[in-house]
Design an enzyme around this catalytic site. Structure first.
Site, mmCIF file in Angstrom:
data_model
loop_
_atom_site.group_PDB
_atom_site.id
_atom_site.type_symbol
_atom_site.label_atom_id
_atom_site.label_comp_id
_atom_site.label_asym_id
_atom_site.label_seq_id
_atom_site.Cartn_x
_atom_site.Cartn_y
_atom_site.Cartn_z
ATOM 1 N N HIS A 24 62.187 33.208 -6.581
ATOM 2 C CA HIS A 24 61.748 31.848 -6.249
ATOM 3 C C HIS A 24 60.231 31.828 -6.046
ATOM 4 O O HIS A 24 59.529 30.964 -6.592
ATOM 5 C CB HIS A 24 62.466 31.386 -4.974
ATOM 6 C CG HIS A 24 62.088 30.009 -4.520
ATOM 7 N ND1 HIS A 24 62.883 28.907 -4.724
ATOM 8 C CD2 HIS A 24 60.985 29.557 -3.861
ATOM 9 C CE1 HIS A 24 62.296 27.835 -4.219
ATOM 10 N NE2 HIS A 24 61.141 28.204 -3.671
ATOM 11 N N GLU A 25 59.741 32.806 -5.268
ATOM 12 C CA GLU A 25 58.299 32.829 -4.992
ATOM 13 C C GLU A 25 57.492 33.215 -6.236
ATOM 14 O O GLU A 25 56.374 32.728 -6.428
ATOM 15 C CB GLU A 25 58.003 33.793 -3.840
ATOM 16 C CG GLU A 25 58.693 33.436 -2.523
ATOM 17 C CD GLU A 25 58.429 32.002 -2.078
ATOM 18 O OE1 GLU A 25 57.373 31.436 -2.453
ATOM 19 O OE2 GLU A 25 59.283 31.439 -1.369
ATOM 20 N N HIS A 60 56.496 30.343 -8.290
ATOM 21 C CA HIS A 60 55.305 29.617 -7.830
ATOM 22 C C HIS A 60 54.023 30.161 -8.467
ATOM 23 O O HIS A 60 52.960 29.573 -8.289
ATOM 24 C CB HIS A 60 55.208 29.665 -6.306
ATOM 25 C CG HIS A 60 56.099 28.676 -5.612
ATOM 26 N ND1 HIS A 60 56.021 27.320 -5.823
ATOM 27 C CD2 HIS A 60 57.101 28.868 -4.702
ATOM 28 C CE1 HIS A 60 56.927 26.703 -5.078
ATOM 29 N NE2 HIS A 60 57.612 27.621 -4.394
ATOM 30 N N HIS A 63 58.501 21.930 -6.207
ATOM 31 C CA HIS A 63 59.900 22.201 -6.534
ATOM 32 C C HIS A 63 60.467 21.075 -7.389
ATOM 33 O O HIS A 63 61.379 20.351 -6.988
ATOM 34 C CB HIS A 63 60.719 22.350 -5.242
ATOM 35 C CG HIS A 63 60.304 23.508 -4.402
ATOM 36 N ND1 HIS A 63 60.141 23.446 -3.033
ATOM 37 C CD2 HIS A 63 60.005 24.781 -4.753
ATOM 38 C CE1 HIS A 63 59.777 24.633 -2.568
ATOM 39 N NE2 HIS A 63 59.688 25.464 -3.596
#
Length: 323
Positions: free
Chosen positions: A209-210, A213, A219
């Site tokens: 998830h990170e 980024h 999101h």
């Protein structure tokens, strides 16, 4: 008493007849005749009679008590066969001599040729030494760094992260964050009561998830599409890159590993946990049953649910990275 006898000598699948030989004939004379018939030199012949090798060439048939219709056996290798064996033996010895040299040369070449993907990694790892078992926390971060699927993703997308750190568990509402699109990524490794560590698969999902980024800040649909793709790639890139070998080597979370972890001095959170435990899958199709089972289990654990996406969105501290 007869002064002549007839006997036979077998050599491999061939039978050589000796008709009406004088009993005074010596073994040396027999060997000379065998040489004429087989091309096997006398010195290479092993002539057997009643299980014994006849070594004395000057002893006679009469002294040996060889009788009419007796059967002797001849053993030996032809000169060209001996030469072939010697040449093969020399090749083996030469190969044994040069193999270590070739291996050393290859090792030197590998050292001279750095891994072009070595820079696509987490260049520094940090944990919180004041908390219990900092060595276990470091091992968890190192396992994430060395995860074959994670490495393949970072190399494929040319991502380089400056530092991977442990996030303090006191920040209970945050699961992780990405600072400045890859300058630093922090992950919460411990359970809320600090008695153990979160599931490896759960922590890895937060890491993916990170990493998303690195490309997308918010999101939104673009973010979630890439994040879902990374969760597929973490299985597929590793699997295809290693010839569909078993995933039991530790690079993927295996549900059965929990039994060993629970027996260790540090407990890992089990059951239904904040990011979802995933599920195991069994299959008898393709590959071996064990390989198929492990691959499907890894894929199932890496598959994101809507609930997990929502929980990670809410627990992410990097939707608006610090500039």
């Amino acid at each position: 008493m007869a002064s002549k006898i007839s006997f036979k000598v077998t050599f491999k699948s061939k039978t050589i007849a000796f008709e009406q030989w004088d009993l005074a004939s010596t073994i040396g004379q027999v060997k000379k005749h065998l040489h004429d018939m087989t091309s096997l030199p006398p010195e290479a012949q092993k002539l057997l009679w009643k299980g014994h090798i006849l070594k004395e060439d000057d002893i006679s048939l009469s002294e040996l008590k060889i009788q009419d219709n007796s059967k002797l056996m001849l053993m030996g290798s032809l000169p060209n066969q001996v030469e072939q064996v010697n040449q093969l033996d020399q090749k083996i010895q030469e190969q044994r001599r040069i193999t270590p040299l070739i291996r050393q040369q290859k090792n030197k070449q590998r050292k001279r040729q750095p891994d072009p993907n070595a820079k696509y990694t987490f260049h520094k790892i940090s944990v919180i030494p004041e908390f219990p078992n900092p060595d276990k926390a470091r091992q968890l971060l190192e396992r994430l760094r060395d995860d074959r699927g994670i490495r393949a993703i970072m190399a494929d997308r040319k991502w380089s992260v400056g530092e991977l750190i442990e996030l303090t568990p006191f920040e209970a509402t945050i699961l992780g964050y990405n600072r400045n699109a890859g300058q630093l990524i922090a992950l919460r490794l411990r359970t809320d009561d600090l008695s153990g560590f979160r599931h490896y698969d759960a922590v890895r999902k937060v890491l993916l998830h990170e990493l998303t980024h690195n490309v997308w800040s918010d999101h939104d649909d673009n973010f979630h599409a890439l994040n879902r793709q990374l969760n597929k790639d973490v299985v597929n890139l590793d699997w295809t890159a290693h010839g569909a070998h078993s995933l039991g080597g530790g690079d993927y979370y295996n549900p059965e590993d929990d039994e060993d972890r629970i027996r260790s001095d540090v407990l890992y959170e089990s059951g239904i946990y904040r990011l979802g435990a995933g599920s195991k899958s069994d299959s008898s199709q393709a590959m071996t049953p064990e390989q198929q089972r492990q691959r499907l289990a890894a894929a199932a654990l890496s598959r994101l649910t809507k609930k997990e996406e929502q929980e990670m969105d809410e627990g992410c501290g990097s939707s608006h990275p610090v500039k």
